[in-house]
Design a protein around this motif. Sequence first.
Motif, short mmCIF file in Angstrom:
data_model
loop_
_atom_site.label_atom_id
_atom_site.label_comp_id
_atom_site.label_asym_id
_atom_site.label_seq_id
_atom_site.Cartn_x
_atom_site.Cartn_y
_atom_site.Cartn_z
N TYR A 76 -10.38 10.20 18.25
CA TYR A 76 -9.18 10.12 19.14
C TYR A 76 -8.26 11.15 18.82
CZ TYR A 76 -11.00 5.61 20.48
OH TYR A 76 -12.10 4.59 20.59
N GLY A 77 -8.24 12.01 17.74
CA GLY A 77 -7.24 12.86 17.47
C GLY A 77 -6.38 12.47 16.41
N LEU A 78 -5.65 13.37 16.01
CA LEU A 78 -4.67 13.01 14.67
C LEU A 78 -3.44 12.29 15.01
CD1 LEU A 78 -3.99 13.75 11.65
CD2 LEU A 78 -2.63 15.66 12.61
N ARG A 79 -2.64 12.41 16.16
CA ARG A 79 -1.43 11.80 16.40
C ARG A 79 -1.69 10.26 16.44
NH1 ARG A 79 2.19 16.03 20.13
NH2 ARG A 79 3.43 16.65 18.32
N PRO A 80 -2.60 9.66 17.24
CA PRO A 80 -2.77 8.13 17.38
C PRO A 80 -2.84 7.58 16.10
CG PRO A 80 -4.02 9.23 19.10
CD PRO A 80 -3.48 10.31 18.33
N VAL A 81 -3.53 8.17 15.14
CA VAL A 81 -3.81 7.47 13.76
C VAL A 81 -2.81 7.56 12.96
CG1 VAL A 81 -5.45 7.79 11.84
CG2 VAL A 81 -6.60 8.08 14.01
N VAL A 82 -2.02 8.70 12.95
CA VAL A 82 -0.81 8.93 12.12
C VAL A 82 0.33 7.89 12.58
CG1 VAL A 82 0.79 10.43 11.31
CG2 VAL A 82 -1.48 11.15 11.65
N ALA A 83 0.35 7.89 14.03
CA ALA A 83 1.48 7.07 14.56
C ALA A 83 1.18 5.46 13.99
CB ALA A 83 1.51 7.18 16.27
N VAL A 84 -0.09 5.21 14.11
CA VAL A 84 -0.37 3.78 13.89
C VAL A 84 -0.16 3.31 12.60
CG1 VAL A 84 -2.21 1.92 13.90
CG2 VAL A 84 -2.00 3.32 15.84
N THR A 85 -0.60 4.40 11.64
CA THR A 85 -0.40 3.95 10.29
C THR A 85 0.94 4.16 9.66
OG1 THR A 85 -1.34 6.52 9.76
CG2 THR A 85 -2.82 4.83 9.75
N VAL A 87 3.72 3.25 11.68
CA VAL A 87 4.47 1.98 11.95
C VAL A 87 3.94 1.07 11.01
CG1 VAL A 87 4.44 0.19 13.65
CG2 VAL A 87 4.67 2.71 14.33
N ALA A 88 2.61 0.95 10.51
CA ALA A 88 1.91 -0.04 9.53
C ALA A 88 2.86 -0.10 8.51
CB ALA A 88 0.55 -0.10 9.62
N GLN A 89 2.95 1.25 7.86
CA GLN A 89 3.69 1.20 6.43
C GLN A 89 5.19 0.89 6.70
OE1 GLN A 89 2.06 2.21 3.80
NE2 GLN A 89 0.09 1.76 5.15
N LEU A 90 5.85 1.31 7.69
CA LEU A 90 7.10 0.98 7.99
C LEU A 90 7.49 -0.63 8.08
CD1 LEU A 90 10.00 1.30 8.80
CD2 LEU A 90 9.17 1.56 11.26
N VAL A 91 6.42 -1.31 8.57
CA VAL A 91 6.39 -2.97 8.54
C VAL A 91 6.14 -3.36 7.25
CG1 VAL A 91 5.27 -5.06 9.26
CG2 VAL A 91 5.66 -3.01 11.19
N PHE A 92 5.31 -2.88 6.40
CA PHE A 92 5.07 -3.55 5.04
C PHE A 92 6.18 -3.33 4.17
CE2 PHE A 92 3.46 -2.62 0.83
CZ PHE A 92 3.16 -3.97 0.58
N TRP A 93 6.55 -1.90 3.97
CA TRP A 93 7.34 -1.59 2.97
C TRP A 93 8.96 -1.94 3.20
CZ3 TRP A 93 6.19 -0.12 -1.82
CH2 TRP A 93 4.83 0.49 -1.62
N SER A 94 9.32 -2.13 4.60
CA SER A 94 10.57 -2.74 4.87
C SER A 94 10.63 -4.29 4.33
CB SER A 94 10.85 -2.40 6.36
OG SER A 94 10.06 -3.35 6.98
N ALA A 110 -3.59 -5.03 3.39
CA ALA A 110 -3.49 -4.70 4.78
C ALA A 110 -2.77 -3.37 4.81
CB ALA A 110 -2.76 -5.66 5.54
N ALA A 111 -1.67 -2.99 4.04
CA ALA A 111 -1.26 -1.56 4.08
C ALA A 111 -2.14 -0.62 3.41
CB ALA A 111 -0.06 -1.89 3.28
N GLY A 112 -3.11 -0.98 2.54
CA GLY A 112 -3.93 -0.14 1.96
C GLY A 112 -5.05 0.20 3.37
N VAL A 113 -5.55 -0.53 3.98
CA VAL A 113 -6.42 -0.58 4.95
C VAL A 113 -5.83 0.47 6.01
CG1 VAL A 113 -7.73 -1.50 6.95
CG2 VAL A 113 -7.60 -2.48 4.61
N LEU A 114 -4.66 0.37 6.43
CA LEU A 114 -3.70 1.20 7.17
C LEU A 114 -2.72 2.20 6.50
CD1 LEU A 114 -2.70 -1.68 9.81
CD2 LEU A 114 -4.61 -0.03 10.23
N ALA A 115 -3.47 2.82 5.33
CA ALA A 115 -2.50 3.63 4.67
C ALA A 115 -2.48 4.96 5.33
CB ALA A 115 -3.33 3.88 3.45
N LEU A 116 -1.22 5.72 5.46
CA LEU A 116 -1.35 6.92 5.96
C LEU A 116 -2.15 7.96 5.60
CD1 LEU A 116 0.91 8.19 7.85
CD2 LEU A 116 2.05 9.28 5.78
N PRO A 117 -3.36 8.53 6.15
CA PRO A 117 -4.17 9.22 5.77
C PRO A 117 -3.87 10.76 5.23
CG PRO A 117 -4.42 9.24 7.95
CD PRO A 117 -3.42 8.34 7.66
#
Length: 399
Positions: A76-85, A87-94, A110-117
């Motif tokens: 799907y390209g870079l931007r969709p994956v980076v955007a999702v991950t 947001v996931a990091q924002l939710v967990f770390w906040s 869960a944050a590890g699975v959705l870690a920023l690559p």
Amino acid sequence: MAFEPYRRVLAVPGVRPLLLVGILARIPVIAIGVTLTLHVVTGMKLGFLQAGLVGAASTGGTALGAPISGRFVDRYGLRPVVAVTTVAQLVFWSSAAFLPYWPLVVGAFAAGVLALPVFNVIRQCLAAAVPVERRRTAFALDSMLIEVSYMVGPAVAVAATTAFGSDRTMALVGLGLVGSGTALLVLNPRTRDRDEPEAVETVVPRRQWLTPRLFALLGITCAATFVLTATELNLVAVLKADAATRWTGLAIALWSLSSLAGGFAYGSLPRSLSPLVTIGGMAALTVPVGLVGPWPLLCLALVPSGMLCAPSLSTTVDTLSGWVPAGARGEAVGLHSTALTLGIALASPITGFLIDHAGTGWSFAVTGTGSLLAVTLAVPLWRRAPRPVRPEAAAATGV
């Protein structure tokens, strides 16, 4: 001149901002483990066993998610994956600082699975941006910058926790991760060569690139981080036994500097070295280190193997980028990250057991020999290389 290969790499359009974002974005990623550990121990007033479980959950999630995120980047390209991950990091770390222990464990996984690559993306984009003949130097430079990030990340996490407390430090790590994701979204580097589209309708079938030879490469990549992690733990144990724990930072810094020097020299060479040579050499040089007596001499004895650290890691990425088609490079780099993580995860309990029951001398010897054995076992698979497809044959078969 030794600097000339690096000037040529840095002159490639897009490489300088990519490396700058890479070194800054990796700092909060590297600080995750120390931050979680300190939060559990100092903030939640629990033991190191509980902290270890949180760290293991985060590491396990990252190992699982790396090839998945890489495959989605391919598809799907870079931007969709980076955007999702992001947001996931924002939710967990906040919210992590307010979670009870077991929800924290689940959230860390869960944050590890959705870690920023970050690691995967920087390597994949370097392979796409830099011509084949300059990739070795580019990956060597990237490995040296990773060393710098590893020097900074944990130190910043410890200093921030001491000064502001674990709760605020976790918020700072989350802020750093969100900033890293935002920088990647703005930069949006290419993930494929310029003569290939950024997205395709179908992903390259795994049977075309996930070969026994690639498994051998992943195996020795795991062996590389295994022996590196074991060496670090053994060094800490020696310093503790010699009542010189206060010199731990200096000793590890000396080892890291030797890696930087080796990486710089390797990137300046006129030709690449096989990962079998660099990782095998690093493992072999680690075996006799335990025979050295006082810890200052031990630090000096680690310099030769340390000089092969950055070259060993960079040459595995360089080799992988040449073996895997661009359409599957994201998933392959993700598997490479999983192999790196697996080596770290295996080394900690095995080395700890050896130190407790046999001493650091035997631990150096056994872990070095084990990694050398893994390299030896990879040789037969390494030689099972398919014959290169001729251009006219590829066009006729539609490959």
